[in-house]
Write an enzyme that holds these catalytic residues in place. Structure first.
Site, mmCIF file in Angstrom:
data_model
loop_
_atom_site.group_PDB
_atom_site.id
_atom_site.type_symbol
_atom_site.label_atom_id
_atom_site.label_comp_id
_atom_site.label_asym_id
_atom_site.label_seq_id
_atom_site.Cartn_x
_atom_site.Cartn_y
_atom_site.Cartn_z
ATOM 1 N N GLY A 91 -5.316 -3.565 11.102
ATOM 2 C CA GLY A 91 -4.386 -2.462 11.346
ATOM 3 C C GLY A 91 -4.087 -1.701 10.065
ATOM 4 N N ARG A 118 -3.677 -1.731 19.666
ATOM 5 C CA ARG A 118 -2.418 -1.619 18.894
ATOM 6 C C ARG A 118 -1.941 -0.165 18.851
ATOM 7 N NH1 ARG A 118 -2.903 -5.193 13.635
ATOM 8 N NH2 ARG A 118 -0.706 -4.615 13.500
ATOM 9 N N ASP A 168 5.650 -10.687 8.496
ATOM 10 C CA ASP A 168 4.435 -11.492 8.698
ATOM 11 C C ASP A 168 4.716 -12.993 8.607
ATOM 12 O OD1 ASP A 168 2.980 -9.207 9.067
ATOM 13 O OD2 ASP A 168 2.165 -9.145 7.048
ATOM 14 N N ARG A 199 -2.372 -15.552 11.975
ATOM 15 C CA ARG A 199 -1.081 -16.150 11.579
ATOM 16 C C ARG A 199 -0.567 -17.143 12.635
ATOM 17 N NH1 ARG A 199 -0.556 -13.714 6.824
ATOM 18 N NH2 ARG A 199 -0.956 -11.499 6.736
#
Ligand code: S3P
Length: 435
Positions: free
Chosen positions: A93, A121, A316, A390
């Site tokens: 992104g 997205r 994040d 993640r």
């Protein structure tokens, strides 16, 4: 590829964390636009940053990679060439949103594409300000692929960010390099300021002022960018998995070396400290970005109510914060994190799934979650990472606390941000194996 994890005894030792993803992207972008050669060390050779690097190669920038050093022979602000094919940006992104701004100012057309996650997205957030600047950029259903055509001219705008996003801010500032007047971005929530710092490093004048708790960032279109020498610090977001691992795995004592501690990125330390974490920041160095060694010892964590003001500065790290909360005493309350739904996966959904499989008591809301820590955990679990790096890494840390053989499915995407994650786990004592 999948990961197998078994219970870790205690973590010991010290490791160096690979380069910062956000700074690595920006280092290639600005070096490519400089007049002359920039030298970069510590560049993150993860798939996301390589997508940015390869895009500039395709636009005629000579980039040499030798061991740990990268030399970028910048072509100047107006020296990029039309690529002979679409620019494929994989899962990234950051690449797509930052390049969209920069490419809106070029005299050639480009098409930006991505994988299935990136293609779903939201891009309206950058399309709106870029169109206001006069950019000729289109995307059906406001998602990738993005088609960018040369526009007669870009005009500078003053834009107050409707959402806290460093990617949107950076997109506008990069387009602003090609505008015929000043560009101003106003933030009511402070997001990561790597672009501002990197602009200064390459000799771009940038004004940063604060008024009524808002930040006003102003640039005037520069004549040229000077080349630079850059050392990229370790990525705090990658470090965060081991910070939490060191806190929750009994009898651990570890050090993470040379990690970036830019205050717009490190709110997790503030939050974990409120939760009772024993974390020490040592050896602080201040170049264009601050770095330090981070010492972590096992701690008895307690639940908190997350301060919403801090969210942009730990966006994040939320998946791994959910894991810290799962091992803390009491109920942690997290709200205002709806942006998690727009990341590489719907991270709110993906993490509540992980917590359910782990046996952690939690309740999801449209914009948050309540997590009751120290629930009775399951063993021998199978968790889906939803193809999100993640989620895979945060869930791995949780699994290193469980009995039995635990599996995280679909972990290829760890390559996007932390290519040697499994080796780093191994050198600290986390028992992770791919298969
Ligand atoms: C990034 C900004 C953040 C972050 C992403 C990297 C950047 O995204 O989640 O991993 O490098 O500017 P948003 O700005 O969309 O929140």
């Amino acid at each position: 590829m999948h990961l197998k994890l078994s219970k870790s005894k205690n973590l010991k030792g010290q490791v160096t964390i690979p380069g910062d993803k956000s700074i690595s992207h920006r280092s290639i972008i600005l070096s490519s636009l400089a007049e002359g050669t920039s030298e970069i060390s510590g560049f993150l050779k993860g798939e996301d940053c390589l997508a940015t690097l390869n895009s500039f190669k395709k636009m005629g920038v000579k980039i040499e990679e030798e061991d740990e050093k990268i030399s970028v022979h910048g072509v100047g602000l107006h020296g990029l060439k039309k690529p002979t094919e679409n620019l494929y940006l994989g899962n990234s992104g950051t690449s797509m949103r930052l390049l969209a701004g920069l490419l809106s100012g070029q005299k050639f057309s480009t098409i930006l594409t991505g994988d299935s996650s990136l293609s779903s997205r939201p891009m309206k957030r950058i399309l709106e300000p870029l169109k206001e600047m006069g950019a000729s950029i289109t995307a059906s259903t406001n998602t990738a692929p993005l088609s960018i055509k040369p526009s007669n001219k870009l005009n500078g705008i003053s834009y107050e960010l409707p959402i806290a996003s460093a990617q949107v801010k950076s997109c506008i500032l990069l387009a602003g390099l090609y505008a015929d007047s000043n560009t101003q971005v106003i933030e009511s929530y402070l997001t990561r300021d790597h672009t501002e710092k990197m602009f200064k490093k390459f000799g771009i004048e940038i004004d940063e002022n604060y008024k009524d708790s808002k930040k006003i960032i102003k640039i005037s279109p520069p004549r040229k960018l000077n080349p630079s020498t850059l050392n990229i610090p370790g990525d705090f977001s990658s470090a965060s998995f081991f910070i939490v691992a060191g806190l929750i795995i009994p009898n651990s004592e570890i050090t993470l070396k040379n990690v970036g501690i830019n205050s717009s990125r490190t709110a997790l330390i503030k939050v974990l400290t409120q939760m009772g974490a024993n974390i020490k920041i040592k050896n602080i160095k201040d170049d264009y970005e601050k770095t330090a060694d981070i010492e972590i010892k096992t701690s008895n964590l307690k639940a908190i109510v997350l301060d919403e003001e801090l969210i942009p500065n730990l966006i994040d790290e939320l998946p791994i914060l959910f894991i810290a909360a799962s091992f803390a005493r009491g109920k942690t309350i997290i709200r205002g994190v709806e942006e998690l739904r727009t990341k590489e996966s719907d991270r709110l959904e993906a993490m509540s799934n992980s917590l359910r499989v782990l046996g952690v008591e939690s309740k999801s809301y449209s914009d948050g979650i309540d997590i009751t820590g120290k629930s009775s955990l399951k063993s021998s679990v199978i968790i889906d990472s939803f193809g999100d790096h993640r989620i895979a890494m945060a869930s791995s840390i949780a699994c290193s606390m469980l009995d039995g053989e635990n599996i995280i499915k679909n972990v290829e995407n760890i390559q996007t941000s932390f290519p040697n994650f499994i080796e780093t786990c191994g050198s600290l004592g986390i028992r992770a194996e791919s298969f």
